[in-house]
Scaffold this motif. Structure first.
Motif, PDB file in Angstrom:
ATOM      1  N   GLN A   1     -20.088   8.955 -12.410  1.00  0.00           N
ATOM      2  CA  GLN A   1     -19.690  10.297 -12.826  1.00  0.00           C
ATOM      3  C   GLN A   1     -20.261  11.281 -11.809  1.00  0.00           C
ATOM      4  O   GLN A   1     -19.551  11.836 -11.003  1.00  0.00           O
ATOM      5  CB  GLN A   1     -20.190  10.583 -14.245  1.00  0.00           C
ATOM      6  CG  GLN A   1     -19.852  11.974 -14.770  1.00  0.00           C
ATOM      7  CD  GLN A   1     -18.354  12.220 -14.897  1.00  0.00           C
ATOM      8  OE1 GLN A   1     -17.551  11.297 -15.011  1.00  0.00           O
ATOM      9  NE2 GLN A   1     -17.968  13.476 -14.858  1.00  0.00           N
TER      10      GLN A   1
ATOM     11  N   ARG B   1     -18.585   7.018 -15.642  1.00  0.00           N
ATOM     12  CA  ARG B   1     -17.227   7.487 -15.904  1.00  0.00           C
ATOM     13  C   ARG B   1     -16.770   7.072 -17.306  1.00  0.00           C
ATOM     14  O   ARG B   1     -16.009   7.784 -17.960  1.00  0.00           O
ATOM     15  CB  ARG B   1     -16.291   6.936 -14.820  1.00  0.00           C
ATOM     16  CG  ARG B   1     -14.907   7.515 -14.829  1.00  0.00           C
ATOM     17  CD  ARG B   1     -14.864   8.977 -14.467  1.00  0.00           C
ATOM     18  NE  ARG B   1     -15.265   9.270 -13.105  1.00  0.00           N
ATOM     19  CZ  ARG B   1     -15.231  10.486 -12.567  1.00  0.00           C
ATOM     20  NH1 ARG B   1     -14.829  11.519 -13.287  1.00  0.00           N
ATOM     21  NH2 ARG B   1     -15.629  10.692 -11.321  1.00  0.00           N
TER      22      ARG B   1
ATOM     23  N   ASP C   1      -9.063   9.548 -16.623  1.00  0.00           N
ATOM     24  CA  ASP C   1      -9.850   9.211 -15.429  1.00  0.00           C
ATOM     25  C   ASP C   1      -9.602   7.791 -14.928  1.00  0.00           C
ATOM     26  O   ASP C   1     -10.374   7.296 -14.088  1.00  0.00           O
ATOM     27  CB  ASP C   1     -11.346   9.386 -15.719  1.00  0.00           C
ATOM     28  CG  ASP C   1     -11.843  10.796 -15.405  1.00  0.00           C
ATOM     29  OD1 ASP C   1     -11.047  11.600 -14.878  1.00  0.00           O
ATOM     30  OD2 ASP C   1     -13.015  11.092 -15.692  1.00  0.00           O
TER      31      ASP C   1
END
Length: 389
Positions: free
Chosen positions: A54, A67, A100
């Motif tokens: 992240q 993430r 994502d």
């Protein structure tokens, strides 16, 4: 305990979904949007998010967000927003969980490096890559590639940040999105559903909250630093101090992050309800045709958001400790791409065969697909294997 209210007329109705590219028989136990959510959760790309950066490379510590944990937090906030706005929670969550899937290893540093490598071949965009993942790269079904998600979920993945064509376009239209839209139109000149807009707002709220948390716990900045730069944060810390004098630092951070997220969520709900009341859409089509987003922040909270992002950019994302790791990450991607492009046999056999059958931009796309799907650890292992570093 609050009971769930009936869906508003502007919500997407799973019973009236525009369907899938490859129609399937209805499920006796799940709505179409629930099936989308479940397909995303069970995908390989979703599992890989556990080992993708992240902000901090996961090898730096066990308590920083990855993430995947970011995505789970976005999904939770998206459901909360959708519930308050009386739209389909499952669709909002599905878009949030998929948003994502196209991210590279090493977060934005990896994306910057891959974008630079792909610039001569049409560029790289993580939202377009997410669409590639769910429509092409996931290979779980006997009859087709991809996850075969509903039109509404695909629309949300592509347009959750706003229109991609026409006067309201928020960014350049990626090539793969344009090609996919030509075969399966997603109405790129319109806004997405309220559900997708809720997922987009949830993304901003989640990363603001957890980046403050991670940055403080990593020692990149102090509570006093962010309070001095962001009046909104200073007011929250004052409230915490008055209610809990002498509270230990760790609990102060938790109280602060919780209040930041709560205030942003409550403001987004109030602002969205105000816009929905003013524009009075009577269908999801009305939402798409509106000249503005339904889900947004008030001017005061939008200013607070800008202040926080400005502070985090200067004191976290550009902190020397973070930059040093990101520079090494960019170097790894920048070396892996030309190595695989020039010598496809360095990739696993299934990827090598695809690349060897293509030249130029088509080969570059195969290499980008391979690299984008890597976890941080796998990319580091490949760099060590090929370059000894």
């Amino acid at each position: 305990m609050a009971l769930r209210q009936p869906l508003a007329p502007y919500a997407c109705d799973a019973m009236r979904s525009r369907g899938r590219l490859h129609p399937v028989s209805p499920s006796p136990t799940r709505s179409e949007f629930q099936r989308d959510r479940d397909r995303i959760i069970h995908s390989t790309a979703f599992r890989r998010l556990a080992h993708k950066t992240q902000v901090f490379v996961p090898l730096d510590g066990d308590h920083f967000r990855t993430r995947l944990t970011h995505t789970i937090e976005v999904g939770q906030i998206a459901r909360a927003l959708a519930r308050a706005l009386r739209v389909d929670e499952d669709l909002a969550e599905a878009v949030a969980l998929a948003h994502d899937l196209g991210h590279t290893p090493f977060g934005h540093a990896g994306e910057d490096a891959l974008e630079a490598c792909m610039k001569p071949f049409g560029g790289f965009d993580h939202n377009a890559q997410a669409l590639r993942v769910v429509t092409l790269l996931e290979r779980r079904y006997a009859d087709y590639d991809g996850l075969d998600l509903t039109w509404e979920t695909l629309e949300g993945i592509v347009k959750h940040n706003g229109p991609l064509a026409g006067p309201k376009a928020t960014r350049k239209l990626p090539r793969f999105v344009a090609e996919f839209d030509a075969a399966y139109p997603l109405e790129l000149a319109t806004f997405a559903s309220v559900e997708a807009q809720a997922a987009a707002q949830a993304d901003d709220i989640a990363y603001i909250g957890h980046d403050i948390d991670d940055g403080l716990r990593a020692g990149l900045f102090l509570l006093e630093d962010i309070a001095a730069a962001v009046p909104f944060i200073a007011s929250l810390l004052q409230q915490i101090g008055e209610k809990h004098p002498g509270l230990e630092r760790g609990r102060v951070i938790h109280e602060l992050v919780r209040r930041v997220i709560t205030r942003f969520v409550e403001d987004a709900i109030a602002t969205a309800l105000g816009r929905l009341d003013r524009l009075a859409p009577t269908s999801a089509a009305d939402v798409r045709a509106a000249g503005e987003a339904m889900v947004a922040l008030s001017p005061a909270m939008a200013e607070a958001e800008r202040d926080i992002k400005k502070f985090l950019f200067a004191n976290m994302y550009r902190h020397q400790k973070v930059k040093a790791v990101w520079e090494r990450a960019r170097d790894a991607i920048s070396r892996l791409f030309p190595a695989f492009f020039e010598t496809p046999s360095l990739m696993p056999p299934e990827w090598a065969a695809q690349a060897l059958a293509r030249e130029g931009a088509a080969r570059a796309v195969v290499v980008a697909d391979y690299i984008a799907g890597m976890t941080d650890r796998y990319a580091l292992g490949e760099a060590k294997r090929l370059f000894g570093a």
